[in-house]
Design an enzyme around this catalytic site. Sequence first.
Site, PDB file in Angstrom:
ATOM      1  N   ASP A 193       0.856  -1.189   0.000  1.00  0.00           N
ATOM      2  CA  ASP A 193       0.000   0.000   0.000  1.00  0.00           C
ATOM      3  C   ASP A 193       0.894   1.241   0.000  1.00  0.00           C
ATOM      4  O   ASP A 193       2.085   1.157   0.306  1.00  0.00           O
ATOM      5  CB  ASP A 193      -0.927   0.011   1.220  1.00  0.00           C
ATOM      6  CG  ASP A 193      -0.164   0.147   2.526  1.00  0.00           C
ATOM      7  OD1 ASP A 193       0.796  -0.630   2.729  1.00  0.00           O
ATOM      8  OD2 ASP A 193      -0.476   1.039   3.328  1.00  0.00           O
ATOM      9  N   GLU A 213       0.176  -0.727   5.656  1.00  0.00           N
ATOM     10  CA  GLU A 213       1.221  -0.197   6.542  1.00  0.00           C
ATOM     11  C   GLU A 213       1.068   1.295   6.745  1.00  0.00           C
ATOM     12  O   GLU A 213       1.263   1.808   7.844  1.00  0.00           O
ATOM     13  CB  GLU A 213       2.604  -0.505   5.962  1.00  0.00           C
ATOM     14  CG  GLU A 213       3.747  -0.300   6.948  1.00  0.00           C
ATOM     15  CD  GLU A 213       4.260   1.140   7.037  1.00  0.00           C
ATOM     16  OE1 GLU A 213       4.925   1.460   8.040  1.00  0.00           O
ATOM     17  OE2 GLU A 213       4.002   1.952   6.132  1.00  0.00           O
TER      18      GLU A 213
END
Length: 449
Positions: free
Chosen positions: A94, A156
């Site tokens: 991400d 994250e």
Amino acid sequence: MTTPEELRTAIAEAMPQAVADLERLVRIPSIAFDGYDPTPVRASAEATAEILEAAGFGGVRLIELPGGVDHPAVYGEVPGPAGASSVLLYAHHDVQPEGPPERWTSPPFEPVVRDGRLYGRGSSDDKAGIVVHAAAMRAFDGRPPVTVKVLVEGEEEAGTQHLPFLIEGHRELLAADVLCIADGGNWRTGVPALEVSIRGVVDVRVTVRTADLAVHSGVYGGPAPDALSALARILANLHDDSGEVAIAGLARLPWHGIEVDEAEFRRDARLRPGVRLLGHGSIAERLWSAPAVSVLGIDAPGVREASNQLVPEARAKVSLRIAPGEDPERALDLLTEHVLAHAPWGVEVQVERGEGGAGIRLGDDGPAYAAMTRAMELAYGRPPVRTGSGGSVPLVPVLARAFPEAEILIYGAADERSQYHSVDESVDLGDLERTALAEALLWRELAGT
Ligand SMILES: [Zn+2]
């Protein structure tokens, strides 16, 4: 066993595919923040799985998060020879939101190479980590000399909510002797680094009350205090006159690692010319192994709305960065005591404790640290420098708790020009190759020890 020169050649041959993989990933706007469509996050998990599988990882699958959160992680593994040691590779797929698109030199999700750097959101943070792991596996033709596991997280940047589920909930699956977190970076382009120190962070909200109602500052001012002046006194006492953190009892560790140049620091921190640096000790120590306190915001009437009234209530958010190893609860106690002890004039003060996250000091005397030092020396032509992180990295203390016996190495392909989290994010393709080579050489070193 494969020689270092054979690995160097194999990594060089794997680079065109690595760059193509990175371009493919950068095209996917996998922002896992609240309010963003999760569809691209799933697409980037699926692309990551395909890239890992094509590189030679087996058992590749998505790990779904609980509660219908559509930010899957990706797992894969390749068993090494019997009795070989094991490594767990980490990265995240991400990315941060792209920010104002008009401030990018080229569109954030259209990868482009300029002057040997690949530009685009996620190019360094942390889609580079995924292709580093894939390239290292390719260099061994899918038959590494150690057991290799890989975990690529899907949120994250968006929070730590599912970290315990992901790590502690899959402890047996993820267990390894060495944990390789490819979400760090080089000190400078071509200068490798291992991150050994991470600060923790806590925060509080301080509310000061002086009166039940705002009253006229001319009629009552003088004898009656205002809450904003009282709050300012509390906040002013967080530092001493030299700018050192004045909260008694907080831990501070010595620093043994790279030094930070003052001129470079001033430039990077965008400081105005006359502003002095706070506190004492080396800049690296102040940044990475000492506490730091900052006032992040104040709730009080704004200047435009300010009228001739005594402010009855004011509130501030105070953030305290804590030394690696400091207990966040203890730090919150010390900060709370300090705030209450410096409340002037008998005003009412309420301290709400926020979230706390511990920092950590990683060992640099274990066999994996030594193996990575040799690997980086071969890949970069120079040994790594020891760096730290002033910001917290919640994953690392969680991993250390789940796998207390494992050694943790933090490195990555980013460098000081990567501008991750900002516009024009990029990665140096030479460093991408050197990082992948260092990782492959690490496995070789670990197999030999
Ligand atoms: Zn990252």
